[in-house]
Design an enzyme around this catalytic site. Structure first.
Site, short mmCIF file in Angstrom:
data_model
loop_
_atom_site.label_atom_id
_atom_site.label_comp_id
_atom_site.label_asym_id
_atom_site.label_seq_id
_atom_site.Cartn_x
_atom_site.Cartn_y
_atom_site.Cartn_z
N GLN A 1 18.86 46.68 15.07
CA GLN A 1 18.01 47.87 15.21
C GLN A 1 16.78 47.58 16.07
OE1 GLN A 1 17.54 48.56 11.01
NE2 GLN A 1 17.13 46.39 10.66
N HIS B 1 7.03 52.34 -2.93
CA HIS B 1 7.65 51.18 -3.58
C HIS B 1 7.53 51.23 -5.11
CE1 HIS B 1 7.31 49.56 0.62
NE2 HIS B 1 8.57 49.34 0.32
N GLU C 1 10.78 44.40 4.06
CA GLU C 1 9.35 44.04 4.10
C GLU C 1 8.92 43.21 2.90
OE1 GLU C 1 10.48 47.07 3.32
OE2 GLU C 1 9.43 48.66 4.36
N ASP D 1 19.08 41.56 2.75
CA ASP D 1 18.83 42.41 3.91
C ASP D 1 19.68 41.91 5.07
OD1 ASP D 1 16.27 44.50 4.72
OD2 ASP D 1 17.47 43.65 6.36
N ASP E 1 24.96 41.45 5.08
CA ASP E 1 25.25 42.85 4.86
C ASP E 1 25.36 43.08 3.34
OD1 ASP E 1 26.35 45.40 4.62
OD2 ASP E 1 27.68 45.15 6.34
N ASP F 1 17.14 49.91 -1.22
CA ASP F 1 15.99 50.24 -0.35
C ASP F 1 16.46 50.06 1.09
OD1 ASP F 1 13.48 50.76 0.60
OD2 ASP F 1 12.67 48.78 0.14
N1 SAM Z 1 11.50 52.62 3.00
C1 SAM Z 1 12.64 52.68 3.78
C2 SAM Z 1 13.02 53.99 4.35
O1 SAM Z 1 12.21 54.87 4.31
O2 SAM Z 1 14.11 54.16 4.86
C3 SAM Z 1 13.58 51.54 3.68
C4 SAM Z 1 12.83 50.29 4.03
S1 SAM Z 1 13.65 48.80 4.25
C5 SAM Z 1 12.73 48.12 5.59
C6 SAM Z 1 15.22 49.14 4.98
C7 SAM Z 1 15.99 47.86 5.23
O3 SAM Z 1 17.37 48.08 5.00
C8 SAM Z 1 15.85 47.28 6.63
O4 SAM Z 1 15.15 46.06 6.59
C9 SAM Z 1 17.32 47.08 7.07
O5 SAM Z 1 17.53 45.90 7.80
C10 SAM Z 1 18.06 47.09 5.74
N2 SAM Z 1 19.48 47.42 5.81
C11 SAM Z 1 20.08 48.44 6.47
N3 SAM Z 1 21.42 48.38 6.31
C12 SAM Z 1 21.67 47.30 5.52
C13 SAM Z 1 22.86 46.71 5.00
N4 SAM Z 1 24.05 47.21 5.29
N5 SAM Z 1 22.73 45.62 4.20
C14 SAM Z 1 21.52 45.11 3.92
N6 SAM Z 1 20.36 45.60 4.40
C15 SAM Z 1 20.43 46.69 5.19
#
Ligand code: SAM
Length: 291
Positions: free
Chosen positions: A36, A67, A91, A111, A143, A164
């Site tokens: 991303q 959170h 984060e 993550d 993943d 999240d």
């Molecule tokens: N507060 C948030 C929002 O408003 O959408 C979510 C925050 S958090 C930073 C989202 C995280 O999900 C990202 O760091 C991203 O890399 C992770 N993510 C997305 N798809 C994922 C997956 N398939 N497995 C694990 N992590 C994933």
């Protein structure tokens, strides 16, 4: 850091047709990771802000509302949460809130994007506040879908699973973690009185995505709670969907919530017994389409 000379703005899409325009003062990170587009910027109204694929993920001045609301209703509803799994949560702020419960012995955060985690460690210290170094934390760069499949094969069990993840409509990488089949896998990963909670985007601007997530949780869990909290930097109230196998968050009194928070040593700024009751009783906001 590069100081921004003129009026540079960030467009936070509320839907495909409406956006929030936010003035940026400094850019700390602008990077395309394997998964991303990562942006970390300073803004006047929201402070330091993490943006992924154009969508604000969290900001210093309002992240506690997000959170604490994501984590505490589910973790507090569980009478003895010991093993907690976080899917996403790059984060580290979700991990920070989970670890506040002294009943928690193991908190696994999975993550997919190691760049988000590393850049957050460096540029967003107020988010994680050292949570990554807690001996109870286990951070996996993987993943979440694959982690859950393998954890099932290993026979692992969790008391609470917290999702999240990036929104189902903003990113491809998280899509398969919002399906009814995936919620079925999460259910199998939980102990018999386990709880899952997920952020679910926004029921006003993205009603189909919201209803899809709700349907996925409803088709696997007998007890459901839908709630939402206004997040200024998102420009809307973010929705959450909680699914529980045994314990009903609606039946907790404000006194019981406060007692559990006190006994577990949880110091929260927004969440409390009264907040829990309010969250569990607020109707969900949807478009009113009258003909
Ligand atoms: N507060 C948030 C929002 O408003 O959408 C979510 C925050 S958090 C930073 C989202 C995280 O999900 C990202 O760091 C991203 O890399 C992770 N993510 C997305 N798809 C994922 C997956 N398939 N497995 C694990 N992590 C994933």
């Amino acid at each position: 850091m590069s100081k921004v000379p003129g009026p540079i703005v960030l467009m936070e899409p509320l839907s495909g047709k409406t956006s929030l325009i936010i003035k940026i003062n400094a850019i700390h990170v602008s990077k395309r990771s394997k998964y991303q587009e990562i942006l970390i910027v300073d803004t006047d109204d929201y402070g330091r802000t993490l943006v992924l694929d154009d969508y604000i993920q969290s900001s210093y001045y309002d992240e506690i509302y997000y959170h604490e609301s994501l984590v505490h209703p589910a973790v507090t509803t569980h009478p003895r949460p010991s093993d907690v799994l976080i899917l996403g949560g790059g984060e580290g702020a979700t991990l920070r809130e989970v670890l506040k419960h002294n009943t928690v012995k193991r908190a696994v955060m999975v993550d997919i994007d190691g760049d988000v985690v590393e850049l957050s460690k460096k540029y967003l210290p107020q988010m994680h506040q050292g949570a990554f170094d807690d001996p109870r934390s286990e951070v996996r760069i993987e993943d979440g879908f694959v982690y859950v499949e393998n954890a099932l094969k290993r026979g692992e069990k969790f008391d609470v699973v917290i999702m999240d993840l990036t929104d189902p409509y903003s990113s491809e990488i998280a899509k398969q973690l919002y399906t009814p089949e995936f919620f079925g896998k999460v259910k199998r990963l939980l102990r018999e009185d386990g709880i899952v909670v997920t952020q679910a985007g926004n029921s006003f601007y993205f009603p189909e995505a919201y209803d899809y997530v709700l349907h996925g949780v409803k088709s696997n869990f007998p007890i459901i709670a839908e709630y939402s909290v206004w997040i200024p930097s998102f420009g809307y109230a973010v929705n959450f969907v909680l699914g529980s196998l045994k314990h009903d968050p609606h039946s907790l009194s404000a006194e019981e919530v406060d007692k559990r928070l006190f006994e577990r040593g949880v110091r929260a700024e927004f969440y409390s017994g009264k907040t829990h009751i309010a969250l569990m009783n607020m109707p969900i906001i949807k478009k009113i389409l009258r003909v």
